[in-house]
Design an enzyme around this catalytic site. Structure first.
Site, PDB file in Angstrom:
ATOM      1  N   HIS A 191      -3.874 -10.045 -13.547  1.00 39.15           N
ATOM      2  CA  HIS A 191      -2.618 -10.359 -12.859  1.00 39.15           C
ATOM      3  C   HIS A 191      -2.351 -11.867 -13.017  1.00 39.15           C
ATOM      4  O   HIS A 191      -3.292 -12.668 -13.070  1.00 39.15           O
ATOM      5  CB  HIS A 191      -2.815 -10.023 -11.376  1.00 39.15           C
ATOM      6  CG  HIS A 191      -1.564 -10.062 -10.560  1.00 39.15           C
ATOM      7  ND1 HIS A 191      -1.043 -11.230 -10.080  1.00 39.15           N
ATOM      8  CD2 HIS A 191      -0.754  -9.071 -10.125  1.00 39.15           C
ATOM      9  CE1 HIS A 191       0.050 -10.956  -9.379  1.00 39.15           C
ATOM     10  NE2 HIS A 191       0.241  -9.648  -9.398  1.00 39.15           N
TER      11      HIS A 191
ATOM     12  N   ASP B  77     -10.257 -11.528  -7.010  1.00 34.65           N
ATOM     13  CA  ASP B  77      -8.943 -11.118  -6.518  1.00 34.65           C
ATOM     14  C   ASP B  77      -9.112  -9.698  -5.982  1.00 34.65           C
ATOM     15  O   ASP B  77      -9.277  -8.754  -6.761  1.00 34.65           O
ATOM     16  CB  ASP B  77      -7.953 -11.181  -7.693  1.00 34.65           C
ATOM     17  CG  ASP B  77      -6.628 -10.501  -7.405  1.00 34.65           C
ATOM     18  OD1 ASP B  77      -6.498  -9.843  -6.355  1.00 34.65           O
ATOM     19  OD2 ASP B  77      -5.726 -10.607  -8.255  1.00 34.65           O
TER      20      ASP B  77
ATOM     21  N   GLN C 156      -6.069  -5.367  -4.955  1.00 37.61           N
ATOM     22  CA  GLN C 156      -5.966  -3.913  -5.151  1.00 37.61           C
ATOM     23  C   GLN C 156      -7.232  -3.180  -4.726  1.00 37.61           C
ATOM     24  O   GLN C 156      -7.283  -1.961  -4.789  1.00 37.61           O
ATOM     25  CB  GLN C 156      -5.666  -3.589  -6.629  1.00 37.61           C
ATOM     26  CG  GLN C 156      -4.320  -4.045  -7.101  1.00 37.61           C
ATOM     27  CD  GLN C 156      -3.153  -3.378  -6.372  1.00 37.61           C
ATOM     28  OE1 GLN C 156      -3.321  -2.389  -5.662  1.00 37.61           O
ATOM     29  NE2 GLN C 156      -1.976  -3.944  -6.529  1.00 37.61           N
TER      30      GLN C 156
ATOM     31  N   LYS D  76      -0.977  -4.835   1.311  1.00 35.12           N
ATOM     32  CA  LYS D  76      -1.487  -3.763   0.434  1.00 35.12           C
ATOM     33  C   LYS D  76      -2.348  -2.774   1.219  1.00 35.12           C
ATOM     34  O   LYS D  76      -2.707  -1.723   0.707  1.00 35.12           O
ATOM     35  CB  LYS D  76      -2.356  -4.354  -0.681  1.00 35.12           C
ATOM     36  CG  LYS D  76      -1.700  -5.460  -1.482  1.00 35.12           C
ATOM     37  CD  LYS D  76      -1.031  -4.952  -2.718  1.00 35.12           C
ATOM     38  CE  LYS D  76      -0.689  -6.125  -3.622  1.00 35.12           C
ATOM     39  NZ  LYS D  76       0.451  -5.846  -4.484  1.00 35.12           N
TER      40      LYS D  76
ATOM     41  N   CYS E 214       3.311  -7.725 -13.406  1.00 35.19           N
ATOM     42  CA  CYS E 214       2.803  -9.100 -13.205  1.00 35.19           C
ATOM     43  C   CYS E 214       1.571  -9.395 -14.049  1.00 35.19           C
ATOM     44  O   CYS E 214       0.828 -10.344 -13.775  1.00 35.19           O
ATOM     45  CB  CYS E 214       2.457  -9.400 -11.748  1.00 35.19           C
ATOM     46  SG  CYS E 214       3.778  -9.090 -10.619  1.00 35.19           S
TER      47      CYS E 214
HETATM   48  N1  PMP Z   1      -3.527  -9.638  -7.691  1.00 39.04           N
HETATM   49  C1  PMP Z   1      -3.316  -8.343  -7.914  1.00 39.04           C
HETATM   50  C2  PMP Z   1      -4.316  -7.556  -8.723  1.00 39.04           C
HETATM   51  C3  PMP Z   1      -2.186  -7.713  -7.383  1.00 39.04           C
HETATM   52  O1  PMP Z   1      -1.961  -6.420  -7.613  1.00 39.04           O
HETATM   53  C4  PMP Z   1      -1.282  -8.476  -6.599  1.00 39.04           C
HETATM   54  C5  PMP Z   1      -0.040  -7.853  -6.030  1.00 39.04           C
HETATM   55  N2  PMP Z   1       0.785  -7.261  -6.989  1.00 39.04           N
HETATM   56  C6  PMP Z   1      -1.557  -9.843  -6.395  1.00 39.04           C
HETATM   57  C7  PMP Z   1      -2.689 -10.377  -6.940  1.00 39.04           C
HETATM   58  C8  PMP Z   1      -0.660 -10.711  -5.614  1.00 39.04           C
HETATM   59  O2  PMP Z   1      -0.589 -10.295  -4.285  1.00 39.04           O
HETATM   60  P1  PMP Z   1       0.476 -10.937  -3.286  1.00 39.04           P
HETATM   61  O3  PMP Z   1       1.812 -10.797  -3.954  1.00 39.04           O
HETATM   62  O4  PMP Z   1       0.355 -10.121  -2.043  1.00 39.04           O
HETATM   63  O5  PMP Z   1       0.098 -12.358  -3.087  1.00 39.04           O
END
Ligand code: PMP
Length: 422
Positions: free
Chosen positions: A125, A204, A207, A230, A375
């Site tokens: 991501h 991170d 997920q 999430k 993303c």
């Molecule tokens: N890392 C991963 C693997 C994600 O799926 C996401 C959310 N799409 C994020 C980071 C970012 O999370 P947030 O937008 O809640 O900061």
């Protein structure tokens, strides 16, 4: 809790599941983007505004003390949720992205020197790549990428190889669960490799937290960031976990009323508050922290392992129907990723239905999925397609939801998908 036996009661906890989309009962298969909220979380947010009201960590009156008590309890619940050793290892942030950015800035500026390097992987991501690239600019600290295996998994062998190729690696940063393919990375083994080479491991957890029981002590990661939204909690709040001895060494990036214990006119008079409060420089989203803790208790009550098993069961049902009925119509990129993420593209007589068109078509059938690059822009290069459709299954989904998805895919043609726009 047996989810299958209690699915009606579980679904009744989520008021939004009563709404329609495109005039049809909603099938929500986008929980990886954000999970729906149970009534108890909504009630907790409302309780803060209707009953508690005061700011936290400031007031000397009873109502303020009640807020302090509730916030302390939320920090304790967060520690329990990921099995942190100490409550002080929990820093409230606005979410995963803020936590990862804070860590990139603090670690790069305070722990690293020119010549050091960061290691991540090509399917990550953006928030595990960009913060380190940007923070590293001033010190010329590059971000290197390991290759993933054929299916898109991070393997300990490839991490080990990367340390041979990039021996100056001082930070390894990976998602525990990829938001595109859904593979669960072997974090414990990677932590050992990173530590054997004197590197920190930043995870991170965006997920992972909503689908797996997390044990940061067992994984032995140094830092672990995640977002409340999430895991069925409110948005705008999350956690940056760090091993206490590391957090305690780090100097915050933001300063303000809450982070200082004392200051005067001269710059060097600043005395910071203790860890973790020194990182929380202004008023926190208090209702968010309380709602997040309620969501954590809700998930722990259902059981994270039960959730994981149930999602995987529904995914297997989807795979079975897809294999029997959608052979020429669908390419699934992650059949072996155990969990609820199904990433695919749909074809009509060999022609790709553009993923965004497919998502709009599904929306017309009352089905919410995500489409595009999710993303993770380098992932497109890996998969060799401009984008994908992602259906993310959670514990409030049903066999009927999967049936609606399969039936809609079966019926999709390029023409029908384009008809929506004209
Ligand atoms: N890392 C991963 C693997 C994600 O799926 C996401 C959310 N799409 C994020 C980071 C970012 O999370 P947030 O937008 O809640 O900061």
């Amino acid at each position: 809790m047996n989810i299958k036996e209690n699915i009606e009661a579980i679904r009744a906890d989520f008021p939004i599941l009563k709404r329609e989309m495109s005039g049809l009962p909603l099938v929500y298969l986008d929980s990886c983007a954000t999970a729906l909220k149970p009534q108890c979380v909504i009630d907790e947010v409302v309780r803060y505004y209707t009953y508690l009201g005061a700011n936290a960590q400031r007031g000397d009156y009873e109502m303020a003390a009640q807020v302090d008590y509730a916030l302390d309890a939320a920090r304790k619940t967060s520690a329990e949720f990921i099995n942190a050793k100490k409550t002080e290892e929990i820093v409230f942030t606005s979410g995963t992205t803020e936590g990862l950015n804070l860590l990139a800035l603090m670690i790069t500026n305070q722990f690293l020197k020119q010549g050091d390097a960061i290691l991540t992987c090509e399917t990550e991501h953006a928030s595990s790549v960009l913060p380190w690239q940007q923070a590293g600019l001033a010190k010329d600290i590059p971000v290197n990428f390991i290759e993933v295996d054929q299916e898109g998994r991070i393997t300990p062998e490839n991490v080990e190889k990367a340390f041979v190729q990039y021996p100056n690696t001082k930070v390894v940063v990976f998602a525990q669960v990829s938001n595109v393919l859904g593979f669960n990375a072997p974090i414990k083994e990677i932590a050992k490799i990173a530590h054997d080479h004197g590197a920190y491991l930043v995870v991170d957890g965006a997920q992972a937290v909503a689908h797996h029981a997390i044990d940061v002590q067992d994984m032995d990661c140094d830092f672990f960031c995640f977002s409340s939204h999430k895991l069925c909690g409110p948005s705008g709040i999350g956690v940056m976990y760090g091993k206490f001895e590391l957090l305690d060494q780090l100097r915050p990036i933001f300063f303000g009323g809450e982070s200082n214990a004392r200051f005067a006119r001269s710059c060097d008079s600043l005395v910071l508050k203790k860890t973790p409060t020194k990182f929380e420089s202004g008023t926190l989203p208090i209702e968010g922290a309380l709602g997040m803790a309620t969501a954590m208790r809700y998930l722990m009550n259902i059981g994270l392992n039960n959730i994981h098993e149930y999602e995987w069961e529904l995914k297997q049902y989807f795979l079975k129907r897809a294999q029997e009925e959608l052979q020429d119509k669908i390419k699934i990129y992650n059949p072996n990723a155990q969990g609820g993420i199904v990433t695919f593209n749909v074809y009509d007589k060999g022609q790709l239905i553009f993923p965004q068109d497919m998502a709009s078509y599904l929306s017309n059938k009352g089905i919410a999925v995500r489409s595009g690059q999710h993303c993770a822009k380098l992932m497109g290069e890996f998969l060799g397609v401009p984008g994908t459709v992602r259906a993310s299954i959670y514990f409030y989904n049903t066999i009927e939801d999967i049936d609606r998805l399969v039936d809609a895919i079966k019926d999709a043609t390029v023409e029908k998908c384009l008809d929506i726009f004209f």
